[in-house]
Design a protein around this motif. Structure first.
Motif, PDB file in Angstrom:
ATOM      1  N   SER A 137       0.833  -1.212   0.000  1.00 33.58           N
ATOM      2  CA  SER A 137       0.000   0.000   0.000  1.00 33.58           C
ATOM      3  C   SER A 137       0.862   1.254   0.000  1.00 33.58           C
ATOM      4  CB  SER A 137      -0.921   0.016   1.219  1.00 33.58           C
ATOM      5  OG  SER A 137      -1.836  -1.040   1.151  1.00 33.58           O
ATOM      6  N   ALA A 138       1.909   1.251   0.814  1.00 33.49           N
ATOM      7  CA  ALA A 138       2.799   2.411   0.871  1.00 33.49           C
ATOM      8  C   ALA A 138       3.501   2.616  -0.474  1.00 33.49           C
ATOM      9  CB  ALA A 138       3.818   2.248   1.994  1.00 33.49           C
ATOM     10  N   LEU A 139       4.005   1.525  -1.065  1.00 33.34           N
ATOM     11  CA  LEU A 139       4.689   1.640  -2.362  1.00 33.34           C
ATOM     12  C   LEU A 139       3.743   2.097  -3.463  1.00 33.34           C
ATOM     13  CD1 LEU A 139       7.083  -1.424  -2.507  1.00 33.34           C
ATOM     14  CD2 LEU A 139       7.690   0.969  -2.273  1.00 33.34           C
ATOM     15  N   GLU A 140       2.532   1.579  -3.462  1.00 30.84           N
ATOM     16  CA  GLU A 140       1.572   1.970  -4.492  1.00 30.84           C
ATOM     17  C   GLU A 140       1.264   3.457  -4.419  1.00 30.84           C
ATOM     18  OE1 GLU A 140      -1.627  -0.766  -3.756  1.00 30.84           O
ATOM     19  OE2 GLU A 140      -0.740  -2.311  -5.037  1.00 30.84           O
ATOM     20  N   ARG A 141       1.133   3.982  -3.215  1.00 28.77           N
ATOM     21  CA  ARG A 141       0.871   5.418  -3.078  1.00 28.77           C
ATOM     22  C   ARG A 141       2.069   6.238  -3.539  1.00 28.77           C
ATOM     23  NH1 ARG A 141      -2.637   3.134  -0.071  1.00 28.77           N
ATOM     24  NH2 ARG A 141      -4.619   4.107   0.457  1.00 28.77           N
ATOM     25  N   ALA A 142       3.259   5.788  -3.166  1.00 29.98           N
ATOM     26  CA  ALA A 142       4.465   6.533  -3.547  1.00 29.98           C
ATOM     27  C   ALA A 142       4.698   6.472  -5.048  1.00 29.98           C
ATOM     28  CB  ALA A 142       5.668   5.981  -2.793  1.00 29.98           C
ATOM     29  N   TYR A 143       4.501   5.306  -5.650  1.00 30.18           N
ATOM     30  CA  TYR A 143       4.825   5.140  -7.055  1.00 30.18           C
ATOM     31  C   TYR A 143       3.698   5.592  -7.981  1.00 30.18           C
ATOM     32  CZ  TYR A 143       6.367   3.106 -11.425  1.00 30.18           C
ATOM     33  OH  TYR A 143       6.739   2.930 -12.729  1.00 30.18           O
ATOM     34  N   PHE A 144       2.507   5.030  -7.779  1.00 34.01           N
ATOM     35  CA  PHE A 144       1.412   5.308  -8.709  1.00 34.01           C
ATOM     36  C   PHE A 144       0.749   6.655  -8.456  1.00 34.01           C
ATOM     37  CE2 PHE A 144       1.491   0.603  -8.840  1.00 34.01           C
ATOM     38  CZ  PHE A 144       1.832   0.482 -10.172  1.00 34.01           C
ATOM     39  N   THR A 154      -0.184  10.251   5.959  1.00 39.85           N
ATOM     40  CA  THR A 154      -1.531  10.808   6.129  1.00 39.85           C
ATOM     41  C   THR A 154      -2.574   9.895   5.487  1.00 39.85           C
ATOM     42  OG1 THR A 154      -0.632  13.056   6.156  1.00 39.85           O
ATOM     43  CG2 THR A 154      -2.986  12.822   5.683  1.00 39.85           C
ATOM     44  N   ASP A 155      -2.307   9.448   4.256  1.00 38.72           N
ATOM     45  CA  ASP A 155      -3.239   8.573   3.534  1.00 38.72           C
ATOM     46  C   ASP A 155      -3.514   7.279   4.302  1.00 38.72           C
ATOM     47  OD1 ASP A 155      -3.232  10.449   1.516  1.00 38.72           O
ATOM     48  OD2 ASP A 155      -2.034   9.236   0.127  1.00 38.72           O
ATOM     49  N   LEU A 156      -2.463   6.708   4.893  1.00 41.38           N
ATOM     50  CA  LEU A 156      -2.593   5.416   5.568  1.00 41.38           C
ATOM     51  C   LEU A 156      -2.878   5.554   7.063  1.00 41.38           C
ATOM     52  CD1 LEU A 156       0.324   3.485   3.805  1.00 41.38           C
ATOM     53  CD2 LEU A 156      -2.124   3.380   3.310  1.00 41.38           C
ATOM     54  N   ASP A 157      -2.922   6.792   7.537  1.00 41.02           N
ATOM     55  CA  ASP A 157      -3.180   7.056   8.954  1.00 41.02           C
ATOM     56  C   ASP A 157      -2.140   6.376   9.844  1.00 41.02           C
ATOM     57  OD1 ASP A 157      -4.530   8.318  11.023  1.00 41.02           O
ATOM     58  OD2 ASP A 157      -5.870   6.593  11.364  1.00 41.02           O
ATOM     59  N   ILE A 158      -0.859   6.599   9.472  1.00 41.70           N
ATOM     60  CA  ILE A 158       0.264   6.076  10.242  1.00 41.70           C
ATOM     61  C   ILE A 158       1.248   7.217  10.475  1.00 41.70           C
ATOM     62  CG2 ILE A 158       0.045   3.702   9.402  1.00 41.70           C
ATOM     63  CD1 ILE A 158       2.231   4.309   7.339  1.00 41.70           C
ATOM     64  N   THR A 159       2.243   6.981  11.322  1.00 38.84           N
ATOM     65  CA  THR A 159       3.244   8.018  11.582  1.00 38.84           C
ATOM     66  C   THR A 159       4.162   8.161  10.370  1.00 38.84           C
ATOM     67  OG1 THR A 159       4.882   6.508  12.520  1.00 38.84           O
ATOM     68  CG2 THR A 159       3.225   7.433  14.050  1.00 38.84           C
ATOM     69  N   GLU A 160       4.826   9.294  10.297  1.00 35.29           N
ATOM     70  CA  GLU A 160       5.772   9.502   9.198  1.00 35.29           C
ATOM     71  C   GLU A 160       6.923   8.510   9.284  1.00 35.29           C
ATOM     72  OE1 GLU A 160       6.924  13.624   9.052  1.00 35.29           O
ATOM     73  OE2 GLU A 160       4.890  14.272   8.511  1.00 35.29           O
ATOM     74  N   ASP A 161       7.377   8.209  10.516  1.00 33.28           N
ATOM     75  CA  ASP A 161       8.444   7.220  10.684  1.00 33.28           C
ATOM     76  C   ASP A 161       8.004   5.854  10.151  1.00 33.28           C
ATOM     77  OD1 ASP A 161      10.269   8.984  11.770  1.00 33.28           O
ATOM     78  OD2 ASP A 161       9.784   8.462  13.852  1.00 33.28           O
TER      79      ASP A 161
END
Length: 193
Positions: A137-144, A154-161
């Protein structure tokens, strides 16, 4: 065999059912793995009809030779991906070699380069499909979606770290596509077979 090396119960049960010749087992097996098989074949061959042919070959092989799966070598999913990769690369080599002989354009080195490139792309697809959903999910948001780690967090509702960690781990896994074998693959999966 150590407890962690034991294949999932579904894998063992499916192999036993296929070995007994249960047609319903083949249907379940197909439902679970058809998109993986077709996607990998298409990635290697770049041709829908050829990928359909490889998909048929893979499932025919599974039906005719269910005992060729060795649970000690890894999960059934990896075995199917390995089989698909091998058959697709063989088809690509045969097709490209025939084209070289017919047209006289290109060299054997160019053929091997195309085969290696297709193999790396197929391994990358397999790695992405196999990685845990949070990393994917993180890679898909960053790449696509061209999101940076802050937007991904923010999109995944997780910390920046956590977003940075997921992206780093996902990219580390993906970088192994150039290796000879993807993580967890049995011997023979990697390379341009």
């Amino acid at each position: 065999m150590a407890k962690k090396d034991v294949p999932p119960r579904w894998d063992r049960t499916m192999q036993q059912r296929l070995a007994r010749g249960e047609a319903a087992a083949l249907g379940e097996f197909y439902d679970r793995f058809a998109s993986l098989v077709h996607g990998l074949a298409h990635r290697v061959l770049g041709d829908e009809r050829a990928a359909d042919g490889i998909t048929r070959e893979v499932f025919a092989h599974v039906w005719e030779h269910p005992d060729s799966y060795d649970p000690r070598q890894g999960p059934l999913r990896t075995w199917v991906a390995t089989l698909t990769h091998r058959l697709a690369v063989q088809r690509l080599r045969a097709t490209e070699t025939a084209a070289l002989a017919r047209d006289g354009g290109g060299t054997a080195e160019e053929l091997e380069h195309r085969v290696r490139r297709a193999s790396v792309a197929a391994r990358a697809d397999y790695i992405v499909q196999s990685m845990p959903v949070p990393l994917r999910s993180a890679l898909e948001r960053a790449y696509f979606q061209r999101r940076d780690y802050r937007q991904t967090a923010t999109d995944l509702d997780i910390t920046e770290d956590e977003a940075r960690r997921r992206l780093r781990l996902g990219l580390q896994l993906l970088s192994t596509a150039h290796d000879t074998e993807p993580p967890g693959a049995p011997p023979g999966y990697g390379g341009a077979v």
